[in-house]
Design a protein around this motif. Sequence first.
Motif, PDB file in Angstrom:
ATOM      1  N   LEU A  83      -6.200 -31.631 -23.561  1.00  0.00           N
ATOM      2  CA  LEU A  83      -5.991 -32.222 -22.243  1.00  0.00           C
ATOM      3  C   LEU A  83      -7.317 -32.185 -21.496  1.00  0.00           C
ATOM      4  O   LEU A  83      -7.895 -31.115 -21.300  1.00  0.00           O
ATOM      5  CB  LEU A  83      -4.935 -31.427 -21.467  1.00  0.00           C
ATOM      6  N   ILE A  84      -7.812 -33.360 -21.080  1.00  0.00           N
ATOM      7  CA  ILE A  84      -9.100 -33.428 -20.393  1.00  0.00           C
ATOM      8  C   ILE A  84      -8.894 -33.904 -18.961  1.00  0.00           C
ATOM      9  O   ILE A  84      -8.488 -35.052 -18.724  1.00  0.00           O
ATOM     10  CB  ILE A  84     -10.078 -34.355 -21.124  1.00  0.00           C
ATOM     11  N   SER A  85      -9.177 -33.033 -18.017  1.00  0.00           N
ATOM     12  CA  SER A  85      -9.097 -33.374 -16.598  1.00  0.00           C
ATOM     13  C   SER A  85     -10.455 -33.910 -16.155  1.00  0.00           C
ATOM     14  O   SER A  85     -11.362 -33.143 -15.840  1.00  0.00           O
ATOM     15  CB  SER A  85      -8.698 -32.148 -15.774  1.00  0.00           C
ATOM     16  N   ASN A  86     -10.544 -35.228 -16.152  1.00  0.00           N
ATOM     17  CA  ASN A  86     -11.786 -35.893 -15.758  1.00  0.00           C
ATOM     18  C   ASN A  86     -11.642 -36.611 -14.422  1.00  0.00           C
ATOM     19  O   ASN A  86     -12.610 -36.705 -13.666  1.00  0.00           O
ATOM     20  CB  ASN A  86     -12.198 -36.894 -16.843  1.00  0.00           C
ATOM     21  N   ALA A  87     -10.445 -37.091 -14.109  1.00  0.00           N
ATOM     22  CA  ALA A  87     -10.242 -37.849 -12.874  1.00  0.00           C
ATOM     23  C   ALA A  87     -10.662 -37.015 -11.668  1.00  0.00           C
ATOM     24  O   ALA A  87     -10.356 -35.826 -11.581  1.00  0.00           O
ATOM     25  CB  ALA A  87      -8.781 -38.257 -12.744  1.00  0.00           C
ATOM     26  N   GLY A  88     -11.364 -37.621 -10.772  1.00  0.00           N
ATOM     27  CA  GLY A  88     -11.798 -36.908  -9.581  1.00  0.00           C
ATOM     28  C   GLY A  88     -12.334 -37.880  -8.558  1.00  0.00           C
ATOM     29  O   GLY A  88     -12.464 -39.087  -8.802  1.00  0.00           O
ATOM     30  N   ARG A  89     -12.631 -37.353  -7.412  1.00  0.00           N
ATOM     31  CA  ARG A  89     -13.145 -38.161  -6.309  1.00  0.00           C
ATOM     32  C   ARG A  89     -14.503 -37.643  -5.879  1.00  0.00           C
ATOM     33  O   ARG A  89     -14.635 -36.458  -5.563  1.00  0.00           O
ATOM     34  CB  ARG A  89     -12.178 -38.080  -5.124  1.00  0.00           C
ATOM     35  N   ASN A  90     -15.518 -38.511  -5.916  1.00  0.00           N
ATOM     36  CA  ASN A  90     -16.820 -38.127  -5.400  1.00  0.00           C
ATOM     37  C   ASN A  90     -16.803 -38.234  -3.878  1.00  0.00           C
ATOM     38  O   ASN A  90     -15.926 -38.896  -3.306  1.00  0.00           O
ATOM     39  CB  ASN A  90     -17.905 -39.034  -5.987  1.00  0.00           C
ATOM     40  N   ASP A 101      -8.845 -34.232   7.224  1.00  0.00           N
ATOM     41  CA  ASP A 101      -7.801 -34.827   6.370  1.00  0.00           C
ATOM     42  C   ASP A 101      -8.419 -35.387   5.091  1.00  0.00           C
ATOM     43  O   ASP A 101      -7.826 -35.306   4.010  1.00  0.00           O
ATOM     44  CB  ASP A 101      -7.062 -35.937   7.127  1.00  0.00           C
ATOM     45  N   THR A 102      -9.627 -35.940   5.203  1.00  0.00           N
ATOM     46  CA  THR A 102     -10.333 -36.434   4.019  1.00  0.00           C
ATOM     47  C   THR A 102     -10.661 -35.285   3.080  1.00  0.00           C
ATOM     48  O   THR A 102     -10.536 -35.407   1.851  1.00  0.00           O
ATOM     49  CB  THR A 102     -11.619 -37.159   4.433  1.00  0.00           C
ATOM     50  N   VAL A 103     -11.087 -34.159   3.639  1.00  0.00           N
ATOM     51  CA  VAL A 103     -11.390 -32.987   2.815  1.00  0.00           C
ATOM     52  C   VAL A 103     -10.128 -32.487   2.112  1.00  0.00           C
ATOM     53  O   VAL A 103     -10.177 -32.114   0.930  1.00  0.00           O
ATOM     54  CB  VAL A 103     -12.012 -31.869   3.671  1.00  0.00           C
ATOM     55  N   ARG A 104      -9.013 -32.487   2.816  1.00  0.00           N
ATOM     56  CA  ARG A 104      -7.753 -32.047   2.190  1.00  0.00           C
ATOM     57  C   ARG A 104      -7.388 -32.958   1.019  1.00  0.00           C
ATOM     58  O   ARG A 104      -6.965 -32.489  -0.043  1.00  0.00           O
ATOM     59  CB  ARG A 104      -6.632 -32.034   3.229  1.00  0.00           C
ATOM     60  N   ARG A 105      -7.562 -34.268   1.194  1.00  0.00           N
ATOM     61  CA  ARG A 105      -7.260 -35.209   0.100  1.00  0.00           C
ATOM     62  C   ARG A 105      -8.226 -35.001  -1.061  1.00  0.00           C
ATOM     63  O   ARG A 105      -7.846 -35.116  -2.236  1.00  0.00           O
ATOM     64  CB  ARG A 105      -7.333 -36.650   0.608  1.00  0.00           C
ATOM     65  N   LEU A 106      -9.478 -34.691  -0.732  1.00  0.00           N
ATOM     66  CA  LEU A 106     -10.476 -34.439  -1.775  1.00  0.00           C
ATOM     67  C   LEU A 106     -10.062 -33.254  -2.640  1.00  0.00           C
ATOM     68  O   LEU A 106     -10.121 -33.321  -3.875  1.00  0.00           O
ATOM     69  CB  LEU A 106     -11.832 -34.162  -1.114  1.00  0.00           C
ATOM     70  N   PHE A 107      -9.622 -32.171  -2.025  1.00  0.00           N
ATOM     71  CA  PHE A 107      -9.187 -30.998  -2.778  1.00  0.00           C
ATOM     72  C   PHE A 107      -7.877 -31.272  -3.510  1.00  0.00           C
ATOM     73  O   PHE A 107      -7.637 -30.707  -4.584  1.00  0.00           O
ATOM     74  CB  PHE A 107      -9.049 -29.790  -1.845  1.00  0.00           C
ATOM     75  N   GLU A 108      -7.047 -32.132  -2.969  1.00  0.00           N
ATOM     76  CA  GLU A 108      -5.806 -32.494  -3.650  1.00  0.00           C
ATOM     77  C   GLU A 108      -6.108 -33.147  -5.003  1.00  0.00           C
ATOM     78  O   GLU A 108      -5.446 -32.861  -6.010  1.00  0.00           O
ATOM     79  CB  GLU A 108      -4.989 -33.454  -2.783  1.00  0.00           C
ATOM     80  N   TYR A 150     -17.502 -31.770  -1.517  1.00  0.00           N
ATOM     81  CA  TYR A 150     -17.317 -32.149  -2.918  1.00  0.00           C
ATOM     82  C   TYR A 150     -17.701 -31.012  -3.849  1.00  0.00           C
ATOM     83  O   TYR A 150     -16.962 -30.667  -4.780  1.00  0.00           O
ATOM     84  CB  TYR A 150     -18.153 -33.389  -3.229  1.00  0.00           C
ATOM     85  N   ALA A 151     -18.863 -30.407  -3.595  1.00  0.00           N
ATOM     86  CA  ALA A 151     -19.333 -29.311  -4.443  1.00  0.00           C
ATOM     87  C   ALA A 151     -18.340 -28.155  -4.439  1.00  0.00           C
ATOM     88  O   ALA A 151     -18.073 -27.541  -5.474  1.00  0.00           O
ATOM     89  CB  ALA A 151     -20.703 -28.834  -3.967  1.00  0.00           C
ATOM     90  N   ALA A 152     -17.779 -27.857  -3.269  1.00  0.00           N
ATOM     91  CA  ALA A 152     -16.802 -26.774  -3.168  1.00  0.00           C
ATOM     92  C   ALA A 152     -15.557 -27.075  -3.993  1.00  0.00           C
ATOM     93  O   ALA A 152     -15.008 -26.190  -4.662  1.00  0.00           O
ATOM     94  CB  ALA A 152     -16.425 -26.546  -1.704  1.00  0.00           C
ATOM     95  N   SER A 153     -15.115 -28.331  -3.981  1.00  0.00           N
ATOM     96  CA  SER A 153     -13.919 -28.688  -4.748  1.00  0.00           C
ATOM     97  C   SER A 153     -14.163 -28.569  -6.247  1.00  0.00           C
ATOM     98  O   SER A 153     -13.294 -28.118  -6.998  1.00  0.00           O
ATOM     99  CB  SER A 153     -13.460 -30.107  -4.391  1.00  0.00           C
ATOM    100  N   LYS A 154     -15.357 -28.953  -6.712  1.00  0.00           N
ATOM    101  CA  LYS A 154     -15.660 -28.886  -8.147  1.00  0.00           C
ATOM    102  C   LYS A 154     -15.918 -27.457  -8.600  1.00  0.00           C
ATOM    103  O   LYS A 154     -15.512 -27.058  -9.699  1.00  0.00           O
ATOM    104  CB  LYS A 154     -16.866 -29.774  -8.465  1.00  0.00           C
ATOM    105  N   ARG A 155     -16.574 -26.672  -7.764  1.00  0.00           N
ATOM    106  CA  ARG A 155     -16.808 -25.271  -8.128  1.00  0.00           C
ATOM    107  C   ARG A 155     -15.498 -24.505  -8.152  1.00  0.00           C
ATOM    108  O   ARG A 155     -15.299 -23.602  -8.974  1.00  0.00           O
ATOM    109  CB  ARG A 155     -17.784 -24.630  -7.132  1.00  0.00           C
ATOM    110  N   SER A 156     -14.578 -24.872  -7.260  1.00  0.00           N
ATOM    111  CA  SER A 156     -13.288 -24.187  -7.189  1.00  0.00           C
ATOM    112  C   SER A 156     -12.488 -24.359  -8.475  1.00  0.00           C
ATOM    113  O   SER A 156     -11.921 -23.397  -8.997  1.00  0.00           O
ATOM    114  CB  SER A 156     -12.479 -24.711  -5.999  1.00  0.00           C
ATOM    115  N   ILE A 157     -12.455 -25.575  -9.014  1.00  0.00           N
ATOM    116  CA  ILE A 157     -11.687 -25.782 -10.245  1.00  0.00           C
ATOM    117  C   ILE A 157     -12.382 -25.099 -11.416  1.00  0.00           C
ATOM    118  O   ILE A 157     -11.729 -24.651 -12.372  1.00  0.00           O
ATOM    119  CB  ILE A 157     -11.470 -27.287 -10.532  1.00  0.00           C
TER     120      ILE A 157
END
Length: 278
Positions: A83-90, A101-108, A150-157
Amino acid sequence: MAAQKTVLITGCSDGGIGSALAATFQQRDFHVFATARDLSKMRDLEGLPNVTFLTLDIVKPDDINAAIEAVSKHTGNKTLDCLISNAGRNHFMPILDENLDTVRRLFEVNFIGPIALTQAFAPLLLEAKGMVVYIASTSGHLNIPYMGAYAASKRSIEIVAETLRLEVAPFGIGVLEVVTGAVKSKGQTYFGDFNLPQQSSIEPTIASRAQGTDGLPRMDTMEYAKAVVDDVLQRTIGRVWHGGFADKVKMSTTATAVPQSAMDAGAVMGTGLDAIGE
């Protein structure tokens, strides 16, 4: 005769990393479940044998459930090898100008969605003793202006992935994070109309970076995909670095004298995970 290996990849729109990964896995005799929110955006993969298109928005539980049903029906024995989780939002925006609200959607999309997908496919991965792969970003290891959220969302995962790796290792599942540097991709094309909430003299500079016209050299997408697929086939686990400047970021941010195996042994001590399988 051994059953054909299977892989499900999110975010397989044309010109991106997911599409390149799908094509490369297909060349390596996998049956590929290529997914995107809009099937019409996967034209580059049309006509390839052993590729099944699935509509999948990773923040929609109904889409995830439908994908599980499709994979289970195809394999018959309800397994998934990778399973490869590649989908994301820059995302680009100065912190003080962020819409929360944009940040919340980004983390979603970048954080909660991959966790939900992994949880849902866990039974199939357990059955196959498969692998989970997360496409992370070098931005999560740097302090780059305008990319903080964005960096925070990617580092978090990535942190979640490293923890998950320890938690599922006793059950035969491998977890790999691909820390991705500069790669040729259409992932930044939706910043064509970038603008700040208020007028600023540096808006053109931020917009240029958001649109990928900063002149930085980028790794060829297929070259990147080949390296990642090689890692999966070798069943590499933990953190790997691919893409332009990835090695330099690794050298400058991860220097340590303690081997990962020693760090892992200390992390699981007393958690009960060290006793499973004994």
